[in-house]
Design an enzyme around this catalytic site. Sequence first.
Site, short mmCIF file in Angstrom:
data_model
loop_
_atom_site.label_atom_id
_atom_site.label_comp_id
_atom_site.label_asym_id
_atom_site.label_seq_id
_atom_site.Cartn_x
_atom_site.Cartn_y
_atom_site.Cartn_z
N HIS A 61 -3.49 -9.36 3.46
CA HIS A 61 -4.94 -9.44 3.66
C HIS A 61 -5.25 -10.34 4.85
O HIS A 61 -4.68 -11.43 4.98
CB HIS A 61 -5.62 -10.03 2.41
CG HIS A 61 -5.72 -9.06 1.28
ND1 HIS A 61 -5.89 -9.45 -0.04
CD2 HIS A 61 -5.66 -7.70 1.25
CE1 HIS A 61 -5.94 -8.39 -0.81
NE2 HIS A 61 -5.81 -7.32 -0.06
N ARG B 38 0.86 -1.18 0.00
CA ARG B 38 0.00 0.00 0.00
C ARG B 38 0.90 1.24 0.00
O ARG B 38 2.03 1.19 0.51
CB ARG B 38 -0.90 0.02 1.23
CG ARG B 38 -1.81 -1.20 1.38
CD ARG B 38 -2.55 -1.17 2.70
NE ARG B 38 -3.45 -2.31 2.88
CZ ARG B 38 -3.12 -3.46 3.44
NH1 ARG B 38 -1.87 -3.63 3.90
NH2 ARG B 38 -4.00 -4.44 3.57
N LYS C 63 -2.09 -3.05 8.23
CA LYS C 63 -3.15 -2.60 9.13
C LYS C 63 -2.96 -3.23 10.50
O LYS C 63 -2.67 -4.42 10.62
CB LYS C 63 -4.51 -2.97 8.54
CG LYS C 63 -4.81 -2.23 7.23
CD LYS C 63 -6.18 -2.57 6.68
CE LYS C 63 -6.46 -1.79 5.41
NZ LYS C 63 -7.79 -2.11 4.83
N ARG D 64 -0.50 -2.00 -6.76
CA ARG D 64 -0.84 -3.09 -5.84
C ARG D 64 -1.79 -4.07 -6.54
O ARG D 64 -1.61 -5.28 -6.45
CB ARG D 64 -1.47 -2.51 -4.58
CG ARG D 64 -1.92 -3.54 -3.55
CD ARG D 64 -2.32 -2.81 -2.26
NE ARG D 64 -3.05 -3.64 -1.32
CZ ARG D 64 -2.49 -4.45 -0.42
NH1 ARG D 64 -1.17 -4.55 -0.39
NH2 ARG D 64 -3.21 -5.15 0.42
N HIS E 12 -2.33 2.64 -5.71
CA HIS E 12 -3.01 1.37 -5.50
C HIS E 12 -3.10 0.56 -6.79
O HIS E 12 -3.28 -0.66 -6.74
CB HIS E 12 -4.41 1.61 -4.93
CG HIS E 12 -4.74 0.75 -3.76
ND1 HIS E 12 -4.04 0.79 -2.57
CD2 HIS E 12 -5.69 -0.21 -3.58
CE1 HIS E 12 -4.55 -0.09 -1.72
NE2 HIS E 12 -5.54 -0.70 -2.32
#
Length: 323
Positions: free
Chosen positions: A294, A168, A196, A271, A268
């Site tokens: 993910h 990202r 994240k 990506r 993005h």
Amino acid sequence: MPAVEQPEPAPALVRAIDRYLRHIALERGRSPHTVAAYRRDLARYAGFLTDLGREEVAQIEAADVAGFVQALRDPAGSGSSTAAAPVGAATTARMLSSVRGWHRFLLEEGILQQDVAADQKPPSQPKRLPKAISIAQVERLLEACTGDEPMMLRDRALLELLYATGARASEAIDLNVDDVMGGDDQVGGAVRLFGKGRKQRIVPIGRYAREALEAYLVRARPLLSPRGASTPALFLGARGARLSRQSAWLVIRAAAERAQLDVELSPHTLRHSFATHLLEGGADVRVVQELLGHASVATTQIYTLVTADAMREAWATAHPRAL
């Protein structure tokens, strides 16, 4: 519709929201960008609740949550005196996720005895396939960053890394020099990315990205670093500070213009292209899941739809009995 100023949220609501934001920042390790997004979403929700006369969290009802969702999609029909412009299904779903997270926190902390947002479902969204560019277009984009100027060396290193790792944009600009791991002629090296929730993953970068990074680190970064305060950041701006997300977007847009790519690109896009090209090359979807960071393989499987569509299109074009 003209903008309407939201009423000042009730102090009790503000305190409860601030407590939740501290929780996700300190205990769940959410990034400043994520916390800021939650703050904006919950500020709008608090304004809506205040307009309804809710001053304490205990006064919030399930109907209020449903009304907020309705007001987001159809402000004119919501009856709210602070109706703003309508938002799409994706934005509504994101804002509802923020609201549900806050209410779940209030229940877990014993502040409330009931989660009034638990049963509120987000609006259905059309399935959007990620946009990817072809391998040839990626190569044109990268070749548009050539030259020995410090900024051009930086831009080439940034774009090579984005495509090599599927990172990202926020993960790439958050990299420090120490996050780059060396390699040899057979192994290009790797980078340590923080996704994240600050979840760490190690992603290989390959020879092309490694050489671009080495050129930048040896010939460009030492010239940029003295222009600003000392920073461990890998990618620096013209003034020596850590590169911003906006600057990263401008880098890829400028490269796309030089490459004369007639497509709309963003960080993005690389990506998406990274994931699509890996799957087209035969990579296992769970390996791609780990590389992308993910949490669920279901998110990664969206890319299999992209490759399936490409195969169907090729078949329809080339097979003698397709039509």
